[in-house]
Design a protein around this motif. Structure first.
Motif, PDB file in Angstrom:
ATOM      1  N   GLU A 171       0.766  -1.297  -0.009  1.00  0.00           N
ATOM      2  CA  GLU A 171      -0.141   0.123   0.258  1.00  0.00           C
ATOM      3  C   GLU A 171       0.912   1.399   0.163  1.00  0.00           C
ATOM      4  O   GLU A 171       0.225   2.316  -0.237  1.00  0.00           O
ATOM      5  N   ARG A 172       2.000   1.052   0.152  1.00  0.00           N
ATOM      6  CA  ARG A 172       3.087   2.374   0.072  1.00  0.00           C
ATOM      7  C   ARG A 172       4.101   2.305  -1.032  1.00  0.00           C
ATOM      8  O   ARG A 172       4.936   3.398  -1.290  1.00  0.00           O
ATOM      9  N   GLU A 173       4.296   1.200  -1.676  1.00  0.00           N
ATOM     10  CA  GLU A 173       5.436   1.053  -2.517  1.00  0.00           C
ATOM     11  C   GLU A 173       4.652   0.591  -4.197  1.00  0.00           C
ATOM     12  O   GLU A 173       3.884   0.004  -4.152  1.00  0.00           O
ATOM     13  N   THR A 174       5.690   0.915  -5.112  1.00  0.00           N
ATOM     14  CA  THR A 174       5.072   0.445  -6.617  1.00  0.00           C
ATOM     15  C   THR A 174       5.466  -1.281  -6.636  1.00  0.00           C
ATOM     16  O   THR A 174       6.179  -1.792  -5.624  1.00  0.00           O
ATOM     17  N   PRO A 175       4.963  -2.084  -7.381  1.00  0.00           N
ATOM     18  CA  PRO A 175       5.082  -3.422  -7.425  1.00  0.00           C
ATOM     19  C   PRO A 175       6.505  -3.897  -7.368  1.00  0.00           C
ATOM     20  O   PRO A 175       7.235  -4.609  -6.742  1.00  0.00           O
ATOM     21  N   GLY A 176       7.235  -3.192  -8.309  1.00  0.00           N
ATOM     22  CA  GLY A 176       8.806  -3.082  -8.525  1.00  0.00           C
ATOM     23  C   GLY A 176       9.504  -3.161  -7.003  1.00  0.00           C
ATOM     24  O   GLY A 176      10.525  -3.836  -6.673  1.00  0.00           O
ATOM     25  N   ARG A 177       9.385  -1.982  -6.521  1.00  0.00           N
ATOM     26  CA  ARG A 177      10.105  -1.856  -5.059  1.00  0.00           C
ATOM     27  C   ARG A 177       9.569  -2.741  -3.939  1.00  0.00           C
ATOM     28  O   ARG A 177      10.151  -3.230  -3.197  1.00  0.00           O
ATOM     29  N   ALA A 178       8.332  -3.125  -4.009  1.00  0.00           N
ATOM     30  CA  ALA A 178       7.587  -4.076  -3.090  1.00  0.00           C
ATOM     31  C   ALA A 178       8.141  -5.355  -3.220  1.00  0.00           C
ATOM     32  O   ALA A 178       8.155  -5.953  -2.101  1.00  0.00           O
ATOM     33  N   LYS A 179       8.444  -5.788  -4.418  1.00  0.00           N
ATOM     34  CA  LYS A 179       8.524  -7.312  -4.489  1.00  0.00           C
ATOM     35  C   LYS A 179       9.902  -7.712  -3.524  1.00  0.00           C
ATOM     36  O   LYS A 179       9.594  -8.787  -2.993  1.00  0.00           O
ATOM     37  N   PRO A 180      10.984  -7.256  -3.706  1.00  0.00           N
ATOM     38  CA  PRO A 180      12.249  -7.809  -2.903  1.00  0.00           C
ATOM     39  C   PRO A 180      11.848  -7.582  -1.319  1.00  0.00           C
ATOM     40  O   PRO A 180      12.105  -8.437  -0.510  1.00  0.00           O
ATOM     41  N   ILE A 181      11.214  -6.641  -0.915  1.00  0.00           N
ATOM     42  CA  ILE A 181      10.726  -6.639   0.445  1.00  0.00           C
ATOM     43  C   ILE A 181       9.784  -7.738   0.743  1.00  0.00           C
ATOM     44  O   ILE A 181       9.857  -8.494   1.927  1.00  0.00           O
ATOM     45  N   ILE A 182       8.687  -8.025   0.190  1.00  0.00           N
ATOM     46  CA  ILE A 182       7.822  -8.833   0.280  1.00  0.00           C
ATOM     47  C   ILE A 182       8.258 -10.371   0.237  1.00  0.00           C
ATOM     48  O   ILE A 182       8.009 -11.043   1.063  1.00  0.00           O
ATOM     49  N   LEU A 183       9.122 -10.220  -0.757  1.00  0.00           N
ATOM     50  CA  LEU A 183       9.942 -11.779  -0.702  1.00  0.00           C
ATOM     51  C   LEU A 183      10.730 -11.744   0.816  1.00  0.00           C
ATOM     52  O   LEU A 183      10.663 -13.313   1.230  1.00  0.00           O
ATOM     53  N   MET A 184      11.394 -10.988   1.007  1.00  0.00           N
ATOM     54  CA  MET A 184      12.101 -11.178   2.541  1.00  0.00           C
ATOM     55  C   MET A 184      11.126 -11.371   3.705  1.00  0.00           C
ATOM     56  O   MET A 184      11.260 -12.314   4.365  1.00  0.00           O
ATOM     57  N   LEU A 185      10.091 -10.697   3.608  1.00  0.00           N
ATOM     58  CA  LEU A 185       8.714 -10.759   4.608  1.00  0.00           C
ATOM     59  C   LEU A 185       8.488 -12.335   4.516  1.00  0.00           C
ATOM     60  O   LEU A 185       8.367 -13.228   5.421  1.00  0.00           O
TER      61      LEU A 185
END
Length: 471
Positions: free
Chosen positions: A148-162
């Motif tokens: 809800e705060r980031e673009t899909p491209g930026r969000a992807k590595p963070i979400i993968l880490m989560l």
């Protein structure tokens, strides 16, 4: 089924005369309406999958082909209506059913317009491997904080880490299984071309691309310099010949094509050079083309630069918490420890135990400590949505130095030089830096966009995941 909102507050007839602010609002409302309709479509696909399962359950036969018919029949009709492949429609039905049943909060966020379908794919792909319902619910809650705060491209590595952090199955075990599937293949294309692809451990793949890019930049820069030098020499030769032999000066100045410097005549793009260097390295062990040999001395080895963050306990073997490859996401601890053992220098990264913000970076090798801290904190350009690596960015003073802004980490952020650094200084966009490196950007229409450093955002997401899900 859920009803869909109107497609925005601007009547179609007034779009042609809409103001700047109305254009932004109109696009925003339209995108929210599209997201709501996409959520509704996913629910229809999920219902189609449920109907197919109900019809299949009523078939007494155990024959696999016969039991496939209900799903094939529904998919075929949906494909006909939408003019799509029926095989692809079966996949969409299955994916939609998984989303509706396994990621209800994500579907709700899409329906509300808080995220779009690209975010949904990132969350679903990352969370599909988590089979424990409670762990998946915590992951989904954390992932939505990021999406809800980031673009899909930026969000992807963070979400993968989560996903890696919240999955009860150890990453080492999953990586070992995945690495067994490494392979190389070729796919034929038209016009005498083919596509070479490979599945490799992420650190190797990123290192290969980084090395190819470094070669390509050297070659392109050398070619540009050679062209500039050749142009200057040609101009000087033309003037000298013209004064000596006015009648034939122009002809005498033309260089012989056979004697032309291959660097000066190289007009390849960076992508083309990168592809050529890949072929050279794989077939001969080094870049063999004349332009490659002419721009990179044989003794000047080009190595890859990758940034890997390893928790101290993982480095010593006391923990199995995953390490992280910048720009990609989690990697297994064994690979991380191997890479650390071969690294010529380590940098220590200190983060806040209460916010996750990067506080300090130090190293045994003297260098610009402030620059290192900024690169570690930001990782990429800090304009909302941009992912250009920090090492390719400018260190921008949030409050301009010319206006008294101090050269401190709390007043610096990475902005890419060709696009967003000029936008900050040359347009009505403005920015304020808050604690922990959080940037508040204000657009020309007065909207505020908050850009949160990756580690602070990940910390916020994990904190949200630690709370009981709201259902």
């Amino acid at each position: 089924m859920n009803s869909s909102p109107a497609a925005g507050s601007i009547a179609t007839g007034s779009i042609a005369t809409a103001s700047h602010g109305a254009v932004i609002s109109g696009v925003e409302h339209t995108r929210q309406a599209i997201a709501a309709l996409q959520a509704e479509e996913l629910q229809w696909f999920a219902r189609a999958e449920a109907l197919a399962a109900e019809e299949t359950a009523r078939i007494p036969s155990n024959e696999g082909r016969e039991r496939e018919m209900p799903r094939r029949g529904i998919a075929a009709e949906l494909a006909a209506v939408l003019r799509r492949s029926d095989r692809g429609m079966q996949e969409r039905m299955r994916d939609a059913a998984v989303l509706v049943d396994g990621f209800p909060e994500t579907l709700g966020a899409l329906e509300a317009g808080g995220i779009d379908v690209a975010h949904v794919r990132v969350i679903q792909d990352a969370g599909a491997r988590i089979t424990d319902p409670d762990a998946r619910a915590r992951f989904e809650q954390a992932a939505l904080v990021v999406a809800e705060r980031e673009t899909p491209g930026r969000a992807k590595p963070i979400i993968l880490m989560l996903a890696q952090r919240l999955d009860p199955v150890p990453l080492e075990e999953r990586h070992t299984e995945a690495a067994a599937g490494r392979r190389v293949w070729v796919r034929d294309l038209d016009d005498g071309m083919a596509e070479l692809a490979a599945i490799l451990p992420a650190p190797l793949a990123y290192a290969i691309k980084e090395r190819l890019t470094a070669h390509a930049r050297e070659i392109v820069a050398a070619a540009r310099g050679a062209r500039a030098g050749a142009g200057a020499a040609s101009d000087a030769g033309t003037e000298a010949d013209a004064s000596a032999r006015p009648e034939t000066g122009a002809a005498a100045a033309a260089p012989d094509a056979a004697d032309a410097d291959p660097l000066a005549t190289d007009r390849r793009t960076t992508d083309q050079v990168r592809a050529d260097v890949l072929a050279d390295l794989l077939l001969t062990g080094h870049a063999t083309a004349p332009v490659s040999a002419g721009s990179i001395p044989a003794t000047a080895a080009i190595t890859a630069h990758v940034q890997i963050t390893i928790p101290a306990a993982t480095l010593t073997g006391e923990s199995t918490e995953p390490a992280e490859l910048a720009g990609y996401g989690p990697i297994d601890p064994t690979t991380a420890r191997h890479l650390a053992a071969t690294a010529p220098v380590w940098e220590r990264l200190f983060t806040s135990p209460t916010t996750g913000a990067v506080l300090q970076v130090d190293t045994y090798r003297p260098s610009a400590q402030m620059r290192r801290l900024l690169d570690a904190r930001d990782e990429h350009c800090r304009f909302p949505g941009c992912r250009r690596p920090a090492r390719q960015c400018d260190g921008d003073h949030t409050i301009d130095a010319a206006r008294g802004g101090p050269t401190r980490v709390t007043n610096l952020a990475n902005l890419c030089p060709g696009r967003h650094h000029p936008v900050k200084h040359g347009t009505a966009w403005s920015v304020v830096q808050r604690p922990d490196g959080i940037l508040e950007w204000t657009s020309p229409t007065g909207r505020i966009y908050v850009d949160i450093p990756r580690r602070v955002l990940e910390f916020m997401a994990l904190a949200a995941a630690a709370e009981p899900p709201p259902f």
